[in-house]
Motif scaffolding. Structure first.
Motif, PDB file in Angstrom:
ATOM      1  N   ALA A 112       0.858  -1.194   0.000  1.00 51.14           N
ATOM      2  CA  ALA A 112       0.000   0.000   0.000  1.00 51.14           C
ATOM      3  C   ALA A 112       0.890   1.237   0.000  1.00 51.14           C
ATOM      4  CB  ALA A 112      -0.908  -0.012   1.219  1.00 51.14           C
ATOM      5  N   GLY A 113       0.269   2.405   0.262  1.00 51.64           N
ATOM      6  CA  GLY A 113       1.031   3.652   0.222  1.00 51.64           C
ATOM      7  C   GLY A 113       1.966   3.815   1.407  1.00 51.64           C
ATOM      8  N   THR A 114       1.457   3.524   2.599  1.00 52.20           N
ATOM      9  CA  THR A 114       2.250   3.721   3.811  1.00 52.20           C
ATOM     10  C   THR A 114       3.572   2.958   3.751  1.00 52.20           C
ATOM     11  OG1 THR A 114       0.306   4.127   5.190  1.00 52.20           O
ATOM     12  CG2 THR A 114       2.250   3.261   6.296  1.00 52.20           C
ATOM     13  N   ILE A 117       6.094   4.359   1.361  1.00 52.05           N
ATOM     14  CA  ILE A 117       6.835   5.519   1.900  1.00 52.05           C
ATOM     15  C   ILE A 117       7.907   5.051   2.880  1.00 52.05           C
ATOM     16  CG2 ILE A 117       6.606   7.575   3.359  1.00 52.05           C
ATOM     17  CD1 ILE A 117       5.621   7.932   0.445  1.00 52.05           C
ATOM     18  N   TYR A 140       0.623  14.415   3.781  1.00 56.25           N
ATOM     19  CA  TYR A 140       0.289  13.147   4.432  1.00 56.25           C
ATOM     20  C   TYR A 140       1.004  12.042   3.669  1.00 56.25           C
ATOM     21  CZ  TYR A 140      -2.181   9.103   6.198  1.00 56.25           C
ATOM     22  OH  TYR A 140      -2.462   7.886   6.776  1.00 56.25           O
ATOM     23  N   GLY A 142       1.192   8.583   5.192  1.00 59.01           N
ATOM     24  CA  GLY A 142       0.891   7.255   5.702  1.00 59.01           C
ATOM     25  C   GLY A 142       0.716   7.263   7.207  1.00 59.01           C
ATOM     26  N   GLU A 214       4.961  15.138  -2.009  1.00 56.33           N
ATOM     27  CA  GLU A 214       3.915  14.605  -2.877  1.00 56.33           C
ATOM     28  C   GLU A 214       4.071  15.207  -4.278  1.00 56.33           C
ATOM     29  OE1 GLU A 214      -0.170  14.547  -1.023  1.00 56.33           O
ATOM     30  OE2 GLU A 214       0.947  15.221   0.722  1.00 56.33           O
ATOM     31  N   ASP A 247       6.229  11.255  -3.728  1.00 57.90           N
ATOM     32  CA  ASP A 247       5.106  10.422  -3.297  1.00 57.90           C
ATOM     33  C   ASP A 247       3.972  10.595  -4.309  1.00 57.90           C
ATOM     34  OD1 ASP A 247       2.850   9.334  -2.163  1.00 57.90           O
ATOM     35  OD2 ASP A 247       3.188  10.150  -0.156  1.00 57.90           O
ATOM     36  N   VAL A 249       1.464   8.390  -4.409  1.00 51.99           N
ATOM     37  CA  VAL A 249       0.432   7.457  -3.956  1.00 51.99           C
ATOM     38  C   VAL A 249      -0.955   7.963  -4.354  1.00 51.99           C
ATOM     39  CG1 VAL A 249      -0.661   6.482  -1.890  1.00 51.99           C
ATOM     40  CG2 VAL A 249       1.835   6.486  -2.101  1.00 51.99           C
ATOM     41  N   MET A 250      -1.212   9.254  -4.115  1.00 51.17           N
ATOM     42  CA  MET A 250      -2.526   9.793  -4.477  1.00 51.17           C
ATOM     43  C   MET A 250      -2.532  10.404  -5.871  1.00 51.17           C
ATOM     44  SD  MET A 250      -4.983  12.470  -2.409  1.00 51.17           S
ATOM     45  CE  MET A 250      -5.545  11.351  -1.139  1.00 51.17           C
ATOM     46  N   LYS A 277      -2.516   3.132  -4.365  1.00 53.05           N
ATOM     47  CA  LYS A 277      -3.867   3.563  -4.789  1.00 53.05           C
ATOM     48  C   LYS A 277      -4.210   3.199  -6.240  1.00 53.05           C
ATOM     49  CE  LYS A 277      -4.337   7.188  -1.279  1.00 53.05           C
ATOM     50  NZ  LYS A 277      -5.518   7.110  -0.462  1.00 53.05           N
TER      51      LYS A 277
HETATM   52  C1  LIG Z   1       0.123  11.044  -0.660  1.00 54.80           C
HETATM   53  C2  LIG Z   1      -0.147   9.831   0.167  1.00 54.80           C
HETATM   54  N1  LIG Z   1       0.884   9.067   0.557  1.00 54.80           N
HETATM   55  C3  LIG Z   1       0.696   7.941   1.281  1.00 54.80           C
HETATM   56  C4  LIG Z   1      -0.578   7.554   1.668  1.00 54.80           C
HETATM   57  C5  LIG Z   1      -0.765   6.298   2.468  1.00 54.80           C
HETATM   58  O1  LIG Z   1      -1.329   5.325   1.673  1.00 54.80           O
HETATM   59  P1  LIG Z   1      -2.119   4.064   2.294  1.00 54.80           P
HETATM   60  O2  LIG Z   1      -3.318   4.617   2.989  1.00 54.80           O
HETATM   61  O3  LIG Z   1      -2.424   3.213   1.105  1.00 54.80           O
HETATM   62  O4  LIG Z   1      -1.205   3.360   3.228  1.00 54.80           O
HETATM   63  C6  LIG Z   1      -1.672   8.321   1.264  1.00 54.80           C
HETATM   64  C7  LIG Z   1      -3.040   7.925   1.654  1.00 54.80           C
HETATM   65  O5  LIG Z   1      -3.998   8.646   1.479  1.00 54.80           O
HETATM   66  C8  LIG Z   1      -1.456   9.496   0.499  1.00 54.80           C
HETATM   67  O6  LIG Z   1      -2.462  10.272   0.108  1.00 54.80           O
END
Ligand SMILES: Cc1ncc(COP(=O)(O)O)c(C=O)c1O
Length: 445
Positions: A112-114, A117, A140, A142, A214, A247, A249-250, A277
């Motif tokens: 996942a995203g967390t 990172i 944000y 994670g 980000e 990052d 992720v979003m 995501k």
């Molecule tokens: C920019 C960003 N990085 C990391 C994350 C963390 O991702 P996850 O919730 O899939 O662990 C998010 C989650 O919204 C995010 O928006």
């Protein structure tokens, strides 16, 4: 209700815990089926998914191509541990190297995203031999200790003091930051970059492994620096030998009308990119960390001190491949750009019309409206890190009642629908917002 069977919502509340809220305050919508940009609750009420759930269901709900790919994969291999080589893992990584920015050609798959990172930071620290990570206050990244400290969002304050090697820098929030008051956005960006460079010198460049930013700001209010800001960030990284972790992720996978948010800034060359995501649109959890050729070479002879049992999960990789095929076959990046223009046009009209709509920001299908009590003074509708004001609560209730699902935070309404959205559905969302903003207007002075 005593003798009738409990609802899905009631059973969820009785037996499960949810995130980022006191449990009594959780008042969820249920979901029993979903298709495209819509989903239905247990009373068969239809909702327009105006946030793509958590800005991740980019290809929309229930896409048959992805469903089939996952089914086909589970028939072949349902699991292989990360030390085993598999076809879907190789194929997805090859596909990612074709679309990734710069010279990023090798991928470490996460869940996942967390954890992407966490791994991006770990990789940067291992490869550079330096300790500190610079990241933004308004960001944000994670929910685990390192990633939550990296995100300067106040959600992390309950985690204090967090990890000791993160340094926060200020943000390109041109609507509110004092740095931009009385200046053009470009001048504000320059001044901010000067202060960031000062902070690098104060912290000792020889200690700084990476900047973590980000690619396009997301849940912190879509507060995006311009060309000047990004060019200066790249220059500072080059000058002091600091790695750049982006990052995505979003903001990745078409959200902003480009494959990646950072693609809007062609001079920026990330060393590491974190993704999740939209990589699978949530059909199966999967994250990815892509590294530059130079970092990949470093790990040719140095151990990569990490591992996850479920890393590079075959089902996740199969879902990722099928998602990338959908983005390409259905021209979804292009649709995000086109529908994004339409969305922006409609949101601009709402800002013109409603005293409560103070600002609109974003690009592609990645937008936010910022609500104010007074357009002149910019007095916020709720305020930084405050519970939703009565006005915002009423806006939320109206959106929900009208069948639009999205998330509100402080002063912001997020407008981030799936990339498969069409003109009629954009119009439907805008008309619901129009009515809800009418309610917010009653709270303006
Ligand atoms: C920019 C960003 N990085 C990391 C994350 C963390 O991702 P996850 O919730 O899939 O662990 C998010 C989650 O919204 C995010 O928006």
């Amino acid at each position: 209700m005593q003798n009738s069977p409990a609802t899905i919502v009631e059973r969820n509340k009785q037996f499960t815990l949810t995130s980022w809220t006191a449990q009594d305050a959780w008042n969820p919508i249920s979901m029993v089926r979903a298709e495209g940009v819509y989903f239905w609750d247990e009373q068969n009420k239809r909702y327009l998914d105006w946030s793509s759930q958590l800005v991740n269901v980019n290809i929309g709900h229930g896409h048959s191509h992805v469903n089939k790919a996952i089914q086909d994969q589970i028939e072949r291999i349902s699991f292989a541990f990360p030390g085993i080589a598999t076809e879907p893992r190789a194929k997805l990584a090859e596909m990612l190297s074709d679309i990734a920015p710069g010279n990023l050609n090798k991928t470490f798959f996460t869940l996942a995203g967390t954890d992407s990172i966490e791994h991006a930071m770990k990789i940067a620290r291992l490869a550079s031999g330096r300790q500190k990570i610079f990241s933004r206050y308004r960001s944000y990244h994670g929910a685990t200790f390192g990633s939550l400290t990296a995100g300067g969002d106040p959600r992390g304050l309950a985690n204090e003091p967090g990890v000791p090697w993160i340094v926060h820098i200020h943000d390109p929030y041109s609507y509110r930051s004092p740095l931009y008051r009385g200046r053009t956005v470009q001048e504000g960006d320059e001044l901010l970059a000067d202060l960031i460079e000062d902070t690098v010198l104060f912290e000792g460049p020889e200690n700084i492994a990476a900047f973590l930013l980000e690619g396009y700001s997301g849940s912190s209010g879509i507060l995006q620096g311009g060309e000047v800001y990004w060019n200066r960030i790249q220059q500072i990284c080059d000058k002091y030998g600091i790695l750049l972790i982006i990052d995505e992720v979003m903001s990745g996978f078409g959200r902003t009308g480009e494959w990646f948010g950072i693609d809007h800034y062609p001079n920026v060359k990330p060393d590491i990119v974190a993704m999740a995501k939209g990589l699978t649109s949530g059909y199966v959890p999967l994250g990815a960390v892509m590294v530059s050729d130079a970092i990949a070479e470093y790990f040719d002879e140095h151990t990569l001190w990490t591992g996850l049992t479920y890393g590079a999960h075959p089902l996740g990789c199969a879902a990722g491949i099928a998602n990338l095929e959908v983005y390409q076959d259905e021209n979804l990046i292009d649709n995000s750009r086109k529908m994004g223009k339409l969305l922006r046009h409609g949101l601009n009209d709402l800002v013109e019309k409603h005293p409560s709509a103070g600002d609109v920001r974003g690009v592609g299908l990645h937008h936010v409206i910022e609500l104010v009590k007074n357009k002149e003074t910019r007095e916020p509708m709720s305020g930084f890190n405050q519970p939703l004001s009565e006005g915002m609560q009423k806006v939320g209730a109206s959106l929900r009642e009208q069948g639009l699902s999205t998330f509100l935070k402080w002063d912001w309404i997020f407008c981030t629908p799936p990339l498969v959205i069409n003109e009629g559905q954009i119009a439907e969302g805008l008309s619901i917002l129009d009515k809800a903003l009418g309610i917010a207007d009653d709270y303006c002075s």
